[in-house]
Design a protein around this motif. Sequence first.
Motif, PDB file in Angstrom:
ATOM      1  N   GLU A  27     -12.354   0.936   5.531  1.00 52.40           N
ATOM      2  CA  GLU A  27     -11.151   0.908   6.362  1.00 52.40           C
ATOM      3  C   GLU A  27     -11.118   2.140   7.263  1.00 52.40           C
ATOM      4  OE1 GLU A  27      -6.405   0.105   5.654  1.00 52.40           O
ATOM      5  OE2 GLU A  27      -7.496   1.305   4.195  1.00 52.40           O
ATOM      6  N   ARG A  84      -7.570  -2.965   9.686  1.00 55.04           N
ATOM      7  CA  ARG A  84      -7.951  -3.819   8.568  1.00 55.04           C
ATOM      8  C   ARG A  84      -9.472  -3.848   8.414  1.00 55.04           C
ATOM      9  NH1 ARG A  84      -7.470  -8.751   8.843  1.00 55.04           N
ATOM     10  NH2 ARG A  84      -6.953  -9.140  11.021  1.00 55.04           N
ATOM     11  N   GLN A  98       3.275  -2.943  12.474  1.00 57.84           N
ATOM     12  CA  GLN A  98       1.995  -3.586  12.211  1.00 57.84           C
ATOM     13  C   GLN A  98       1.704  -4.641  13.267  1.00 57.84           C
ATOM     14  OE1 GLN A  98       3.857  -5.326   8.341  1.00 57.84           O
ATOM     15  NE2 GLN A  98       2.100  -6.617   8.791  1.00 57.84           N
ATOM     16  N   VAL A 140      -0.141   7.533  10.217  1.00 64.73           N
ATOM     17  CA  VAL A 140      -1.506   7.083   9.938  1.00 64.73           C
ATOM     18  C   VAL A 140      -1.645   5.642  10.414  1.00 64.73           C
ATOM     19  CG1 VAL A 140      -3.210   6.549   8.159  1.00 64.73           C
ATOM     20  CG2 VAL A 140      -1.841   8.634   7.987  1.00 64.73           C
ATOM     21  N   LYS A 141      -2.563   5.441  11.332  1.00 65.07           N
ATOM     22  CA  LYS A 141      -2.844   4.106  11.862  1.00 65.07           C
ATOM     23  C   LYS A 141      -4.113   3.590  11.200  1.00 65.07           C
ATOM     24  CE  LYS A 141      -3.426   1.768  16.353  1.00 65.07           C
ATOM     25  NZ  LYS A 141      -3.438   2.005  17.829  1.00 65.07           N
ATOM     26  N   THR A 142      -4.028   2.458  10.536  1.00 68.34           N
ATOM     27  CA  THR A 142      -5.185   1.901   9.847  1.00 68.34           C
ATOM     28  C   THR A 142      -5.651   0.624  10.532  1.00 68.34           C
ATOM     29  OG1 THR A 142      -3.871   0.531   8.328  1.00 68.34           O
ATOM     30  CG2 THR A 142      -4.331   2.805   7.656  1.00 68.34           C
ATOM     31  N   ILE A 150      -4.894   7.377   1.237  1.00 69.09           N
ATOM     32  CA  ILE A 150      -6.055   6.995   2.029  1.00 69.09           C
ATOM     33  C   ILE A 150      -6.816   8.255   2.433  1.00 69.09           C
ATOM     34  CG2 ILE A 150      -4.803   7.013   4.240  1.00 69.09           C
ATOM     35  CD1 ILE A 150      -6.525   4.604   5.077  1.00 69.09           C
ATOM     36  N   PHE A 185      -9.234   4.788   9.751  1.00 66.89           N
ATOM     37  CA  PHE A 185      -7.865   5.275   9.907  1.00 66.89           C
ATOM     38  C   PHE A 185      -7.826   6.432  10.896  1.00 66.89           C
ATOM     39  CE2 PHE A 185      -9.633   7.733   6.394  1.00 66.89           C
ATOM     40  CZ  PHE A 185      -9.190   9.031   6.630  1.00 66.89           C
ATOM     41  N   SER A 236     -12.998   7.119   7.625  1.00 65.67           N
ATOM     42  CA  SER A 236     -13.224   5.807   7.032  1.00 65.67           C
ATOM     43  C   SER A 236     -13.147   5.944   5.523  1.00 65.67           C
ATOM     44  CB  SER A 236     -14.598   5.270   7.443  1.00 65.67           C
ATOM     45  OG  SER A 236     -14.883   4.054   6.786  1.00 65.67           O
ATOM     46  N   GLY A 258      -4.012  -3.935  12.633  1.00 70.68           N
ATOM     47  CA  GLY A 258      -3.768  -3.068  11.494  1.00 70.68           C
ATOM     48  C   GLY A 258      -2.318  -2.661  11.384  1.00 70.68           C
ATOM     49  N   ARG A 302       0.811  -1.214   0.000  1.00 72.88           N
ATOM     50  CA  ARG A 302       0.000   0.000   0.000  1.00 72.88           C
ATOM     51  C   ARG A 302       0.846   1.266   0.000  1.00 72.88           C
ATOM     52  NH1 ARG A 302      -4.740   0.528   3.752  1.00 72.88           N
ATOM     53  NH2 ARG A 302      -5.292   1.874   2.018  1.00 72.88           N
TER      54      ARG A 302
END
Length: 255
Positions: A106, A66, A42, A62-64, A30, A108, A102, A46, A25
């Motif tokens: 997803e 899943r 990770q 940026v924390k995503t 995003i 974030f 979102s 996420g 990615r």
Amino acid sequence: MKTGNLDDTQPVVVNPVDRLDPGDRVGSTIGGRYRLLRVLGQGGMGTVYEAEHVSLAKRLAVKTMRPGMAADPHQASRFMREAQALALLHHPHIVEVFDFGSADGELFLVMELLPGRPLSAWLAALPTSPPIALVASLLDQALDAIEMAHRSGIIHRDLKPDNLFLSDAPGGLRLTLVDFGLAHVDEAIDRVGKLTSTGMIAGTPLYMSPEQCRSLSVSPSSDLYSLGCILTEMLQGTPPFDATSSAELMAQHMF
């Protein structure tokens, strides 16, 4: 041919993001405004990326979550709780949050990008225990951050060396409190100084307070107990208790 109750003529829909390796990615965007530059870390929930705001050219973290996890109401609520907790707090020793959203299923969270490394990695690299004066300085910074959170009605519930981030700063090391994913947020602390019970066990067994181990209501003292465990590890090189299972660890905290 049909198998069980599944109709082979119906395609199985899988979110493309779920099938991507986090590294794949890098370079994508995003939320329409954050370009992912590299993977910082990770876990099961996420990934954390270094990112850049496409218009402002500002570097951020940026924390995503899943999409598969975001579809779970409990996990999505936990992620939202972290965003809400951080949005309430503005303190030099608490990571700052800038945005939450979102995109394509997803979730974030956009935060301050911190240089440096967690306390756990810093301690592991030291040949001996750190000087007492430095330990006192880091403890003072952590207490300042926790006091601010408690005044705002927030109990962190997962204080551990991984969630205390150290960066070089003028005059010494700067400590920043991160990861409020297990935080208990309430509008006000009641008359006896305790927050509403969560009714569930939450935390990291090596550093959990006795009341967390018993799934009882938490209070500011719960965070202070966890910080005491961290202080013990900083001074002697190991946490106060050790065991081969989480159940044994929690029993030692309780008894």
